[in-house]
Design a protein around this motif. Sequence first.
Motif, PDB file in Angstrom:
ATOM      1  N   ASN A 108     -10.033   5.930   2.923  1.00  0.00           N
ATOM      2  CA  ASN A 108      -8.983   6.367   3.531  1.00  0.00           C
ATOM      3  C   ASN A 108      -8.833   7.799   3.193  1.00  0.00           C
ATOM      4  O   ASN A 108      -7.747   8.432   3.661  1.00  0.00           O
ATOM      5  CB  ASN A 108      -7.669   5.404   3.343  1.00  0.00           C
TER       6      ASN A 108
ATOM      7  N   PHE B 142       0.741  -1.361   0.040  1.00  0.00           N
ATOM      8  CA  PHE B 142       0.176   0.017  -0.073  1.00  0.00           C
ATOM      9  C   PHE B 142       0.984   1.289   0.300  1.00  0.00           C
ATOM     10  O   PHE B 142       2.163   1.412   0.483  1.00  0.00           O
ATOM     11  CB  PHE B 142      -0.836   0.072   1.163  1.00  0.00           C
TER      12      PHE B 142
ATOM     13  N   ASP C 244      -2.742  -2.876   8.293  1.00  0.00           N
ATOM     14  CA  ASP C 244      -3.680  -2.620   6.880  1.00  0.00           C
ATOM     15  C   ASP C 244      -4.536  -1.672   6.895  1.00  0.00           C
ATOM     16  O   ASP C 244      -5.209  -1.480   7.927  1.00  0.00           O
ATOM     17  CB  ASP C 244      -4.270  -3.863   6.393  1.00  0.00           C
ATOM     18  N   PRO C 245      -5.160  -1.060   5.831  1.00  0.00           N
ATOM     19  CA  PRO C 245      -6.020   0.444   5.808  1.00  0.00           C
ATOM     20  C   PRO C 245      -7.609  -0.065   5.889  1.00  0.00           C
ATOM     21  O   PRO C 245      -7.799  -1.268   5.937  1.00  0.00           O
ATOM     22  CB  PRO C 245      -5.350   0.895   4.426  1.00  0.00           C
TER      23      PRO C 245
ATOM     24  N   LEU D  29      -9.622   1.879  -1.582  1.00  0.00           N
ATOM     25  CA  LEU D  29      -8.679   2.311  -0.657  1.00  0.00           C
ATOM     26  C   LEU D  29      -9.009   4.158  -0.832  1.00  0.00           C
ATOM     27  O   LEU D  29      -9.084   4.667   0.319  1.00  0.00           O
ATOM     28  CB  LEU D  29      -7.141   2.384  -1.109  1.00  0.00           C
TER      29      LEU D  29
ATOM     30  N   LYS E 141      -2.123   4.929   2.122  1.00  0.00           N
ATOM     31  CA  LYS E 141      -3.123   4.105   2.280  1.00  0.00           C
ATOM     32  C   LYS E 141      -4.238   4.338   1.203  1.00  0.00           C
ATOM     33  O   LYS E 141      -5.214   3.479   1.311  1.00  0.00           O
ATOM     34  CB  LYS E 141      -3.902   4.038   3.545  1.00  0.00           C
TER      35      LYS E 141
END
Length: 468
Positions: free
Chosen positions: A468, A250, A424-425, A464, A254
Amino acid sequence: MKKNWKRLTAITMAGIMACTAAGCGSGSSGESQSTEAAGGTQAQTTAAAGSETTQAAGGAPSSGSGENVTIKITWWGGQGRHDYTQKLLDAYTELHPNVTFEAMPAGWDGYFEKLSTQAASGSMPDIVQMDYLYITTYAKNGSLADLQPYMDNGTIDVSNVDPNLLNTGKIDGKMVGAVLSTSALVTGYNPSVLAEANYAEPGTDWTWDDFKTMCQTVKDKTGKLGTAVGPVDDTNIFHYWVREHGESLFSEDKKSLGYKDDAVCADYFDMWKELMDGGMAANPDEYAQIQTLGQEAGPVVTGDAASVFEWNNYTSKVAAVNDTLKMTTPPMLEGGSKGLWLKPGMFFSVAETSKVKDEAAAFIDWFINSEEANDIIMAERGTPVSSKIREYLVGTGTMSAQQQDMFDYVDAAAELSGSTPAPDPVGMSEVNEAFKNAAYSVFYGQATSAEAAAAFRAEADAILARNN
């Protein structure tokens, strides 16, 4: 492969019949590489009401005011984990007679889907076993309580926990997970199958080409699977592959994938398709059947496959069924970067909606720091996070060879590991699903690897950026 597939089908039926006869439940202990469906059983730990609270071993304070409380707790794992965790809950209730538990054991498959529904409805259990893949998602949506105050006031003693590992549970300044263990990716293998194929056991310096040669040799010499892993169940193995290419899965913010060249992903898909098409690795349909067996009856354990990708508590988890399995580091990319990383094995988080946060925090402290608790756990959830508990377990002389190997593996892996990536996002569940769908389109011949890699990037970047 037809001969081998008949064998796997027979194993499936035998496993189902055995479980029916024995009355065993479903569940897996595979962490992110689990192989069993979620179990729906709930177990209630009961105790006499109104008794005075007793001080827990390992420094856990008495629970609150001594009023009767019920703690709802959920975790994923196999039947062995379910059984000993229930013993843990019973032992804690003996020490704290005012505390009872409503236990919700499950397998990995479907665990986070169910948890998502519970979070959305405000009915998340008080204590939740949490994974590094998803902790950011649940932290960002406000589902997890901040445990820092309990660490600051000593309710949860973290004085024997490495600060870098401890801080893997901190998201946006809040300690949303108490790390329980350390783990690292491994290749587990059955030495008897390799001996049958007249193939030498792999060392820590083996490559992906060596891995493919091993799989081909096992298939040619024995008719068995070279590997029985689900390489796209989630992105953990792919993450390792990306890191070996000197890239990040990533971007730093993110909001997108971190690697620039889609060939990294396409090559990964191609490698696994080649193995599947050659009958060396389980294809998606075969793997779906393997998942129904449960980890303790999986083909590596039963001697019908040579290898699997897992975490470093793998041989310990299945030792009761087969204590001859071994593990080594995953294959390396020739001339590649350090792909391994030391991963927080799992966390205990507390729901923000919980009405018994104090009692939940006290139990988490007992789980991490109590010798009595760890005599029951025996490192099944990974290498214990407390250095004091690690020293205690080694000093007891009661650890099995598999448990000692698990401890030793972390030391060996550390020399081959790069820095631990950030959690992790948000949206990780969607990214995993997009990755699996893209890979399966290749495995089923519906798309080329290049097309699938590009499709995965487009979908993952959108997920993502949105989350994010």
